[in-house]
Design a protein around this motif. Structure first.
Motif, short mmCIF file in Angstrom:
data_model
loop_
_atom_site.label_atom_id
_atom_site.label_comp_id
_atom_site.label_asym_id
_atom_site.label_seq_id
_atom_site.Cartn_x
_atom_site.Cartn_y
_atom_site.Cartn_z
N ARG A 521 66.07 29.88 -14.86
CA ARG A 521 65.81 31.04 -14.14
C ARG A 521 67.19 31.21 -13.19
NH1 ARG A 521 62.21 34.68 -11.34
NH2 ARG A 521 63.83 36.07 -10.37
N SER A 522 68.11 30.38 -13.09
CA SER A 522 69.49 30.64 -12.48
C SER A 522 70.19 31.24 -13.39
CB SER A 522 70.02 29.18 -12.03
OG SER A 522 70.18 28.45 -13.28
N GLU A 523 70.22 31.06 -14.66
CA GLU A 523 71.14 31.98 -15.74
C GLU A 523 70.56 33.20 -15.91
OE1 GLU A 523 74.19 30.84 -17.99
OE2 GLU A 523 74.11 29.85 -15.78
N TYR A 524 69.26 33.44 -15.84
CA TYR A 524 68.76 34.68 -16.11
C TYR A 524 69.30 35.65 -14.76
CZ TYR A 524 65.35 38.35 -14.92
OH TYR A 524 64.68 39.57 -14.72
N ASP A 525 69.31 35.00 -13.36
CA ASP A 525 69.80 35.70 -12.38
C ASP A 525 71.20 36.00 -12.53
OD1 ASP A 525 67.09 35.68 -11.33
OD2 ASP A 525 67.35 33.65 -9.91
N ARG A 526 71.91 35.15 -12.90
CA ARG A 526 73.15 35.30 -12.99
C ARG A 526 73.51 36.31 -14.11
NH1 ARG A 526 78.02 33.23 -15.93
NH2 ARG A 526 76.68 32.14 -17.56
N TRP A 527 73.14 36.51 -15.07
CA TRP A 527 73.51 37.54 -15.95
C TRP A 527 72.96 38.83 -15.45
CZ3 TRP A 527 77.13 37.26 -19.71
CH2 TRP A 527 77.35 36.03 -19.95
N ALA A 528 71.72 38.73 -14.98
CA ALA A 528 71.07 40.16 -14.34
C ALA A 528 72.08 40.71 -13.23
CB ALA A 528 69.80 39.73 -13.76
N ARG A 529 72.42 39.73 -12.50
CA ARG A 529 73.44 40.13 -11.40
C ARG A 529 74.77 40.81 -12.04
NH1 ARG A 529 77.41 38.35 -8.11
NH2 ARG A 529 77.20 39.31 -5.73
N MET A 530 75.25 40.27 -12.73
CA MET A 530 76.20 40.62 -13.53
C MET A 530 76.22 41.97 -13.99
SD MET A 530 78.68 39.23 -16.81
CE MET A 530 78.60 37.71 -16.14
N GLY A 531 75.19 42.14 -14.95
CA GLY A 531 74.71 43.59 -15.31
C GLY A 531 74.51 44.65 -14.48
N TYR A 532 73.77 44.16 -13.41
CA TYR A 532 73.61 45.23 -12.19
C TYR A 532 74.96 45.63 -11.56
CZ TYR A 532 72.14 46.62 -7.49
OH TYR A 532 71.89 47.28 -6.18
N LEU A 533 76.03 44.71 -11.30
CA LEU A 533 77.14 45.09 -10.82
C LEU A 533 78.14 46.08 -11.91
CD1 LEU A 533 78.04 41.74 -8.70
CD2 LEU A 533 77.18 44.05 -7.80
N GLU A 534 77.96 45.63 -12.83
CA GLU A 534 78.86 46.12 -14.00
C GLU A 534 78.55 47.69 -14.22
OE1 GLU A 534 81.43 45.33 -15.80
OE2 GLU A 534 81.60 43.51 -14.59
N VAL A 535 77.13 48.00 -14.10
CA VAL A 535 76.88 49.36 -14.27
C VAL A 535 77.01 50.19 -12.97
CG1 VAL A 535 75.62 49.18 -16.20
CG2 VAL A 535 74.46 48.88 -14.17
N THR A 536 78.15 49.77 -12.20
CA THR A 536 78.27 50.54 -10.68
C THR A 536 78.32 52.08 -10.92
OG1 THR A 536 80.02 50.82 -9.00
CG2 THR A 536 80.88 50.28 -11.10
N VAL A 549 64.19 42.33 -11.99
CA VAL A 549 64.58 40.73 -11.25
C VAL A 549 63.57 40.55 -10.12
CG1 VAL A 549 66.28 39.57 -10.07
CG2 VAL A 549 67.02 41.08 -11.75
N ALA A 550 62.93 41.64 -9.51
CA ALA A 550 61.99 41.11 -8.40
C ALA A 550 60.89 40.62 -9.05
CB ALA A 550 61.88 42.44 -7.65
N LYS A 551 60.39 41.14 -10.23
CA LYS A 551 59.41 40.61 -10.85
C LYS A 551 59.51 39.17 -11.77
CE LYS A 551 58.44 44.48 -13.00
NZ LYS A 551 57.76 45.34 -13.92
N GLY A 552 60.88 38.87 -11.92
CA GLY A 552 61.03 37.82 -12.86
C GLY A 552 60.89 38.25 -14.13
N ALA A 553 60.90 39.45 -14.56
CA ALA A 553 60.55 39.90 -16.00
C ALA A 553 61.73 40.04 -16.81
CB ALA A 553 59.84 41.22 -15.69
N ALA A 554 61.44 40.18 -18.01
CA ALA A 554 62.59 40.27 -19.22
C ALA A 554 63.02 41.88 -18.98
CB ALA A 554 62.17 39.99 -20.38
#
Length: 571
Positions: A521-536, A549-554
Motif C-alpha cells: 500500500r505504501s508504494e501504491y500511495d507513493r505512485w498515486a500521489r506522484m500521478g496526482y501532482l503530475e497532472v496539475t 485512493v480514498a477507496k484504496g482501489a485500482a
C-alpha cells in the motif's frame, strides 16, 4: 537594433528608409545638435537649466526582403533604438538620460523629500545625478567617438556592451530606491563581461582545497591517464573561481590613466596596491547580497562619500559608490576601446530584430521527413509521435503518415547503436501496429521477429509501447518500477524520450495498480500521489485519482474522463 540601422550588415542598397525621431530628457545641457554616426542628439528650445528635453533624430533603415519571401518587414525597433542611444548618452556624457521627465527630476533631486528618503543619488554619485551638467566640446567629441566605436564593434561584442550599458543605466535608476541593488548591479556590469571575454582557463588548483584533496585521494588509485581525463571533465563542468575571473578581468582593463588624469582631485583615490583587495571585497559584498540578501556595509550606505573612491575599515579597502562607478565606467570604456572595429560584417541580423520569437515546430511539420535522417534523431521522432498520438486519443486529431520514415528505419536499424535502436524500434512497432493495413510496412513482422530480443528489453520506451498496444507486460513489477524510476532521474537528458503528460500518467497509475495487487500500500500511495501532482491543472483526472485512493482501489488508467484507457497485465 542601433547597430543594425547603421547598415553595416546590409548587402544591398535597396532598403526601406524612414526618418524617425524620439524624445528623451536629461540633466545635461548643450548649445547645439550632437551628430553621431547613427543618430543626432538635438536640444529642444536651446540651452536650458535643469531637466532638458532632447530630440533623437535617426534613420531607421531595413534592407528589403528577397522577392521570394511572401511578407516584407518595412519598419521596426524604434523604441529599442531610442533606448540604446539613451544608454550610450548616459554612459558617454556622464548624465542621466531617459524618456520620463519626472523620473529624471526625481533621480536628480538635490535634497531628501522627507525623513524616509535615505538614498538621494547626488550624495553618492554627484556627476551623474547633478541638478544640471553643462557640456563641453571635449566630452561631446569623446561621445561621438564612443558611439562610432560601439557601432563598429563585432556583433558579439556589441551585444555584450549594449547589454552591459543597459545594466549600467538600471543601476543608476534603482539607486533612488535600493542602494544595495544599485551596488550589486554595478558589479554585474563587469562580471558579465568577465564571464564572456576573459579567456580564463580553470586549473585543478582552482577547486576548493578540501574538495580537491578529497578528489586527489580517490584519483590516486586510478591510472594516471584516466585521472587526468576525470580532472579535465570536472574542470569543463565547473564554474570555478568566479571571483578570480572578475578581479583578473577588471585589473587587465585598468590603465595608468585611471590613477593619474582620472584621479585628479579625488579624495582617498584608489591606489594600485589596493585595487585587487578592493575588488575582492566588492565581489564578496555582491555575493552576500545576492545569496543571503545581506545589505552592503552600513558605512558605504550611510557615510555617503561622493568624492572618495575608497573607505578603509580595519585596514581593508572598500569601494564606495563613486569609486565602484569610476572603476566600472573606466573598465567598460577600455573594453570598448580595445575592441575590433568593423565597418562591414557578414551577419544574420534578422534574427535580432525586435519581436522575433523562436518556437519549435509541431511534430506534424517535420516528423515525416526522411531527408538527412540519422539514427540519433530517433528519440525526437518517438517523442513527437507520442505527442501526436495523445492528441489523437483525446481530441481525435489525425496522426501523420510515417510510411516513408518506416522504410528509412528498416534501412538504418541494422547498423544503429543500441541506444538509438530502442526508440527506433519502439516507434516502428507502434506505428505499424496502429496503422491501417495499406500503410503498414511490408517487412514489419519480419523486422519485429528479427529484433525480438531488443523488443524484450525492459526500457521505458518498450513499456509504453506495450501498454498502448494492450500487450502483456513480460517483465516483473520490480523491473518495470526500476525502468520508470531511471527514466524520471534522466528525463531531462539530451537524448531521453519525452512522454506526454497523460501517457506518463497512464504509466504511473499502472505501476500504482501493480503495487496495490502486490499488497504494497505504501508504494501504491507513493505512485498515486506522484500521478496526482503530475497532472496539475487537469482537475477531472485529479478527482478520479483522489476518489480511487480514498477507496484504496485500482485505477482505470484514465486521461480525461474515461475517454481513453491503457491496459496491461504483468506476469
Amino acid at each position: 537594433m542601433l547597430q543594425i540601422i547603421s547598415g553595416k550588415f546590409f548587402t544591398s542598397t535597396d532598403r526601406h528608409v524612414h526618418e524617425a525621431k524620439g524624445i528623451t530628457y536629461a540633466n545635461y545641457g548643450w548649445i547645439g545638435p550632437i551628430e553621431t554616426t547613427v543618430a543626432t542628439l538635438e536640444p529642444v528650445g536651446g540651452l536650458t537649466i535643469g531637466v532638458s528635453p532632447f530630440v533623437i533624430c535617426y534613420t531607421n533603415q531595413i534592407e528589403k526582403d528577397d522577392q521570394a519571401r511572401k511578407t516584407s518587414l518595412i519598419r521596426t525597433g524604434d523604441a529599442e533604438i531610442v533606448r540604446q542611444f539613451e544608454c550610450l548618452a548616459t554612459f558617454g556624457l556622464k548624465s542621466f538620460f531617459g524618456g520620463d521627465r519626472w523620473e529624471i527630476a526625481f533621480a536628480c533631486r538635490a535634497a531628501a523629500r522627507d525623513s524616509s528618503d535615505q538614498s538621494v543619488p547626488q550624495r553618492f554619485v554627484p556627476r551623474f545625478f547633478a541638478t544640471h551638467n553643462m557640456g563641453n566640446v571635449e566630452e561631446v567629441e569623446a561621445f561621438r567617438t564612443l558611439v562610432d566605436k560601439v557601432v563598429g564593434l563585432p556583433r558579439k561584442e556589441y551585444l555584450a556592451v549594449i547589454t552591459t550599458l543597459e545594466t549600467f543605466c538600471h543601476a543608476l535608476r534603482v539607486l533612488s530606491h535600493n542602494v544595495n541593488m544599485a551596488y550589486t548591479l554595478r558589479v554585474y556590469c563587469l562580471e558579465s563581461l568577465s564571464q564572456q571575454f576573459d579567456q580564463y582557463k580553470p586549473v585543478w588548483e582552482d577547486y576548493q582545497d578540501s574538495i580537491r584533496h578529497e578528489l586527489d585521494e580517490v584519483l590516486a588509485n586510478v591510472e594516471a591517464e584516466a585521472a587526468t581525463q576525470v580532472r579535465s571533465a570536472l574542470l569543463r563542468a565547473s564554474s570555478l573561481r568566479l571571483q578570480r575571473r572578475f578581479t583578473d578581468f577588471v585589473q587587465a582593463h585598468i590603465t595608468d590613466a585611471f590613477f593619474v588624469e582620472q584621479a585628479a582631485g579625488r579624495e582617498q583615490a584608489l591606489r594600485p596596491s589596493e585595487l585587487g583587495r578592493a575588488l575582492k571585497n566588492t565581489y564578496t559584498i555582491r555575493s552576500r547580497y545576492v545569496h543571503m540578501l545581506e545589505p552592503i556595509p552600513h558605512y558605504l550606505r550611510l557615510l555617503q562619500l561622493p568624492a572618495a573612491d575608497v573607505f578603509r575599515w580595519d585596514s581593508e579597502p572598500y569601494l564606495t559608490f563613486g569609486g565602484l562607478l569610476r572603476v566600472v565606467h573606466h573598465v567598460i570604456g577600455q573594453f570598448i576601446e580595445k575592441g575590433e572595429y568593423l565597418e562591414r560584417e557578414d551577419y544574420n541580423w534578422r534574427q535580432h530584430l525586435p519581436g522575433i520569437i523562436t518556437l519549435k515546430l509541431a511534430p506534424q511539420a517535420w516528423i515525416w521527413h526522411t531527408q538527412g535522417f540519422q539514427a540519433d534523431h530517433a528519440v525526437a521522432r518517438l517523442s513527437g509521435f507520442l505527442g501526436m498520438y495523445q492528441e489523437f486519443l483525446t481530441d481525435s486529431k489525425p496522426v501523420v503518415d510515417l510510411s516513408d520514415l518506416m522504410r528509412e528505419y528498416e534501412r538504418v536499424l541494422p547498423c544503429a547503436e543500441k541506444k538509438d535502436k530502442i526508440p527506433m524500434l519502439a516507434l516502428y512497432r507502434l506505428f505499424n501496429a496502429l496503422a491501417p493495413p495499406d500503410k503498414r510496412s511490408p517487412s514489419y513482422e519480419a523486422i519485429i521477429r528479427r529484433e525480438q530480443r531488443l523488443y524484450a528489453e525492459c526500457a521505458v520506451e518498450m513499456l509504453v509501447v506495450r501498454m498502448l498496444l494492450e500487450e502483456t507486460i513480460p517483465w516483473s513489477l520490480e523491473e518495470c518500477t526500476k525502468a520508470v524510476e531511471t527514466f524520471h532521474r534522466q528525463r531531462f537528458g539530451r537524448r531521453v524520450v519525452t512522454l506526454p503528460v497523460l501517457i506518463e500518467l497512464a504509466l504511473i497509475t499502472w505501476l500504482a495498480n501493480g503495487h496495490l495487487r502486490a499488497g504494497d500500500r505504501s508504494e501504491y500511495d507513493r505512485w498515486a500521489r506522484m500521478g496526482y501532482l503530475e497532472v496539475t491543472g487537469i482537475e477531472v483526472v485529479q478527482r478520479h485519482i483522489q476518489t480511487q485512493v480514498a477507496k484504496g482501489a485500482a485505477f482505470d488508467p484514465v486521461w480525461i474522463g474515461t475517454r481513453c484507457r491503457v491496459t496491461g497485465e504483468t506476469k
